[in-house]
Design a protein around this motif. Structure first.
Motif, PDB file in Angstrom:
ATOM      1  N   ARG A  11     -42.745  20.990 -65.672  1.00 44.78           N
ATOM      2  CA  ARG A  11     -42.637  20.039 -64.424  1.00 44.78           C
ATOM      3  C   ARG A  11     -42.202  20.782 -63.254  1.00 44.78           C
ATOM      4  O   ARG A  11     -42.613  20.355 -62.121  1.00 44.78           O
ATOM      5  CB  ARG A  11     -41.439  18.862 -64.820  1.00 44.78           C
ATOM      6  CG  ARG A  11     -41.357  17.987 -63.945  1.00 44.78           C
ATOM      7  CD  ARG A  11     -40.283  16.840 -64.105  1.00 44.78           C
ATOM      8  NE  ARG A  11     -39.024  17.175 -64.838  1.00 44.78           N
ATOM      9  CZ  ARG A  11     -38.782  17.292 -65.995  1.00 44.78           C
ATOM     10  NH1 ARG A  11     -39.506  16.785 -66.934  1.00 44.78           N
ATOM     11  NH2 ARG A  11     -37.523  17.875 -66.317  1.00 44.78           N
TER      12      ARG A  11
ATOM     13  N   ARG B 136     -41.937  15.612 -54.501  1.00 44.85           N
ATOM     14  CA  ARG B 136     -42.628  14.625 -54.059  1.00 44.85           C
ATOM     15  C   ARG B 136     -42.976  14.546 -52.674  1.00 44.85           C
ATOM     16  O   ARG B 136     -41.967  14.679 -51.839  1.00 44.85           O
ATOM     17  CB  ARG B 136     -42.068  13.194 -54.602  1.00 44.85           C
ATOM     18  CG  ARG B 136     -43.008  12.040 -54.278  1.00 44.85           C
ATOM     19  CD  ARG B 136     -42.513  10.759 -54.706  1.00 44.85           C
ATOM     20  NE  ARG B 136     -41.025  10.401 -54.173  1.00 44.85           N
ATOM     21  CZ  ARG B 136     -41.095  10.008 -53.194  1.00 44.85           C
ATOM     22  NH1 ARG B 136     -41.798   9.620 -52.362  1.00 44.85           N
ATOM     23  NH2 ARG B 136     -39.649   9.683 -52.934  1.00 44.85           N
TER      24      ARG B 136
ATOM     25  N   SER C 176     -45.082  19.584 -60.971  1.00 49.75           N
ATOM     26  CA  SER C 176     -44.686  18.329 -60.145  1.00 49.75           C
ATOM     27  C   SER C 176     -43.185  17.982 -59.762  1.00 49.75           C
ATOM     28  O   SER C 176     -42.863  16.731 -59.968  1.00 49.75           O
ATOM     29  CB  SER C 176     -45.454  17.116 -61.068  1.00 49.75           C
ATOM     30  OG  SER C 176     -44.562  17.200 -62.147  1.00 49.75           O
TER      31      SER C 176
ATOM     32  N   THR D 104     -45.182   9.122 -50.219  1.00 51.77           N
ATOM     33  CA  THR D 104     -46.337   9.142 -50.845  1.00 51.77           C
ATOM     34  C   THR D 104     -46.031   9.179 -52.394  1.00 51.77           C
ATOM     35  O   THR D 104     -44.794   9.453 -52.720  1.00 51.77           O
ATOM     36  CB  THR D 104     -47.375  10.208 -50.703  1.00 51.77           C
ATOM     37  OG1 THR D 104     -46.829  11.555 -51.061  1.00 51.77           O
ATOM     38  CG2 THR D 104     -47.966  10.438 -49.241  1.00 51.77           C
ATOM     39  N   ASN D 105     -46.923   8.934 -53.229  1.00 49.91           N
ATOM     40  CA  ASN D 105     -46.746   9.484 -54.714  1.00 49.91           C
ATOM     41  C   ASN D 105     -47.084  10.737 -55.129  1.00 49.91           C
ATOM     42  O   ASN D 105     -47.134  10.828 -56.341  1.00 49.91           O
ATOM     43  CB  ASN D 105     -47.510   8.208 -55.649  1.00 49.91           C
ATOM     44  CG  ASN D 105     -46.501   6.853 -55.471  1.00 49.91           C
ATOM     45  OD1 ASN D 105     -45.427   6.951 -55.438  1.00 49.91           O
ATOM     46  ND2 ASN D 105     -47.292   5.820 -55.702  1.00 49.91           N
ATOM     47  N   PHE D 106     -47.792  11.370 -54.166  1.00 52.54           N
ATOM     48  CA  PHE D 106     -48.044  12.827 -54.458  1.00 52.54           C
ATOM     49  C   PHE D 106     -47.031  13.894 -54.869  1.00 52.54           C
ATOM     50  O   PHE D 106     -46.132  13.991 -53.994  1.00 52.54           O
ATOM     51  CB  PHE D 106     -49.053  13.374 -53.286  1.00 52.54           C
ATOM     52  CG  PHE D 106     -49.693  14.563 -53.526  1.00 52.54           C
ATOM     53  CD1 PHE D 106     -50.763  14.923 -54.325  1.00 52.54           C
ATOM     54  CD2 PHE D 106     -49.018  15.743 -52.992  1.00 52.54           C
ATOM     55  CE1 PHE D 106     -51.332  15.835 -54.359  1.00 52.54           C
ATOM     56  CE2 PHE D 106     -49.605  16.981 -53.270  1.00 52.54           C
ATOM     57  CZ  PHE D 106     -50.809  17.358 -54.086  1.00 52.54           C
ATOM     58  N   ARG D 107     -47.296  14.564 -56.082  1.00 53.42           N
ATOM     59  CA  ARG D 107     -46.213  15.397 -56.721  1.00 53.42           C
ATOM     60  C   ARG D 107     -46.974  16.764 -56.410  1.00 53.42           C
ATOM     61  O   ARG D 107     -48.164  16.871 -56.975  1.00 53.42           O
ATOM     62  CB  ARG D 107     -45.577  14.894 -57.935  1.00 53.42           C
ATOM     63  CG  ARG D 107     -45.163  13.508 -57.786  1.00 53.42           C
ATOM     64  CD  ARG D 107     -44.399  13.225 -59.181  1.00 53.42           C
ATOM     65  NE  ARG D 107     -43.060  13.731 -59.255  1.00 53.42           N
ATOM     66  CZ  ARG D 107     -41.997  13.665 -58.771  1.00 53.42           C
ATOM     67  NH1 ARG D 107     -41.741  12.561 -57.705  1.00 53.42           N
ATOM     68  NH2 ARG D 107     -40.831  14.234 -58.768  1.00 53.42           N
TER      69      ARG D 107
END
Length: 158
Positions: free
Chosen positions: A18, A25, A22, A29-32
């Motif tokens: 992780r 963030r 990811s 946005t939801n982009f990780r």
């Protein structure tokens, strides 16, 4: 006691994956994304460190029961991430989206869920380490050849 130890090590693998893929963030946005694409921006050193972390995760997963077939799939993920990730600009974009470490953790979880856990495979780990070192050496050789060719091309232009 050994089962609890395995669970702790596999939780460690999941948290490192992780962190690499990811942890952060993009606000709004939801982009990780994680450290892998950021490290990839540092020439050579970033690719080497990401490869080392990914290799360590796969070796840990292999020691805790991943089958040979699963390990091969994981190594292919890492090699793909390393080879494409070493290409300037395109590699950085690829690293933001591919997330090889999280893919490998998902593969391992599915492997456990299917009941294909096999235990340690020390001999096979040796083969995997050799393959990973050879793949890394091949990428470094290719980069050296590319840099040499670019240097010669620029010299010819002057």
């Amino acid at each position: 006691m050994a089962v609890n130890d395995d669970a702790k090590k596999l939780r460690w693998v999941e948290s490192v994956a992780r962190l690499m893929d990811s942890q952060f963030r993009l606000p709004g946005t939801n982009f990780r994304f994680g450290l892998d694409p950021i490290l990839g921006l540092v020439p050579f050193l970033g690719d080497v460190s990401s490869f080392a972390v990914s290799g360590t995760l796969v070796l840990t997963m292999a020691r805790h029961g991943a089958s040979r077939h699963l390990i091969i799939r994981m190594v292919v993920n890492i090699i793909l991430d390393m080879v494409i990730g070493s290409i300037p600009i395109l590699g950085a974009l690829f690293d933001f989206g591919y997330k090889a470490n999280e893919r490998n953790v998902r593969l391992l979880k599915a492997h456990y869920h299917e009941g294909k856990y096999q235990g340690s495979g020390t001999g096979f780990l040796t083969v995997i380490i050799i393959i990973m070192v050879l793949a890394f050496a091949l990428v470094m050789y290719g980069l050296a050849k590319l840099i040499g060719w670019l240097y010669g091309y620029v010299q010819d232009l002057w």
